[in-house]
Write an enzyme that holds these catalytic residues in place. Structure first.
Site, PDB file in Angstrom:
ATOM      1  N   SER A  81      17.695  61.239  28.271  1.00  0.00           N
ATOM      2  CA  SER A  81      17.903  60.615  29.242  1.00  0.00           C
ATOM      3  C   SER A  81      16.066  60.817  30.003  1.00  0.00           C
ATOM      4  CB  SER A  81      19.020  61.357  30.065  1.00  0.00           C
ATOM      5  OG  SER A  81      18.800  61.276  31.465  1.00  0.00           O
ATOM      6  N   TYR A 115      20.734  70.018  31.763  1.00  0.00           N
ATOM      7  CA  TYR A 115      21.308  69.171  31.178  1.00  0.00           C
ATOM      8  C   TYR A 115      19.685  68.173  30.906  1.00  0.00           C
ATOM      9  CZ  TYR A 115      21.862  63.524  31.194  1.00  0.00           C
ATOM     10  OH  TYR A 115      21.740  62.695  31.396  1.00  0.00           O
TER      11      TYR A 115
END
Length: 152
Positions: A42, A55
């Site tokens: 990501s 994250y």
């Protein structure tokens, strides 16, 4: 940062890091020589968002591991690359209420040089390239599909 708990940290690492390690460990023995692996990351790994540090760390860990996996599997001519999507128009953020989701998307898209979200087909096209023979000499690389977001 102050709101990160041990439980949250451990769950995030278990899902995004430990699972990938264990999955790859279990599957590599079944891969044919010359296979290709695409790991999904990501742009969170490079954005520096203060609300997504755990994250981001998990995605950074996977990107780092993929480079090591690429080296480890190279003798079998198995390629390992990372697809790094940015804001792709899916219902991934369905857990957010409408106002929060709209604000989030507007903020992210406002930072994308191409001024729009990507499509699932655009991300899939890059993944298919990495999996195919046209990428036979590509390994240990990251491919950003983010409309230029990571370049700002």
């Amino acid at each position: 940062m102050e709101e990160v708990t041990v439980d949250f940290f451990d769950r995030m690492m278990a899902v995004n890091v430990r699972a990938a390690f264990l999955q790859l460990a279990a599957l590599t023995q079944h891969l044919n020589d010359g296979a290709s692996i695409v790991i999904t990351s990501s742009t969170g790994s490079v954005e520096g968002s203060p609300v997504a540090t755990v994250y981001a760390a998990t995605k950074g860990a996977i990107e780092s591991a993929a480079r090591g996996w690429a080296t480890a599997l190279a003798p079998r001519n198995i390629r390992v690359n990372v697809l790094v999507p940015g804001n792709v128009d899916t219902d991934f953020r369905r857990f957010m209420d409408d106002d929060t989701r709209e604000t989030f998307n507007r903020d992210v898209i406002g930072r994308v040089p191409l001024s729009r979200a990507g499509t699932p087909d655009e991300a899939a096209a890059v993944a298919l390239f990495l999996l195919g023979d046209d990428a036979a000499y590509v390994t240990g690389s990251r491919y950003f599909v983010d409309g230029g977001l990571s370049k700002r």
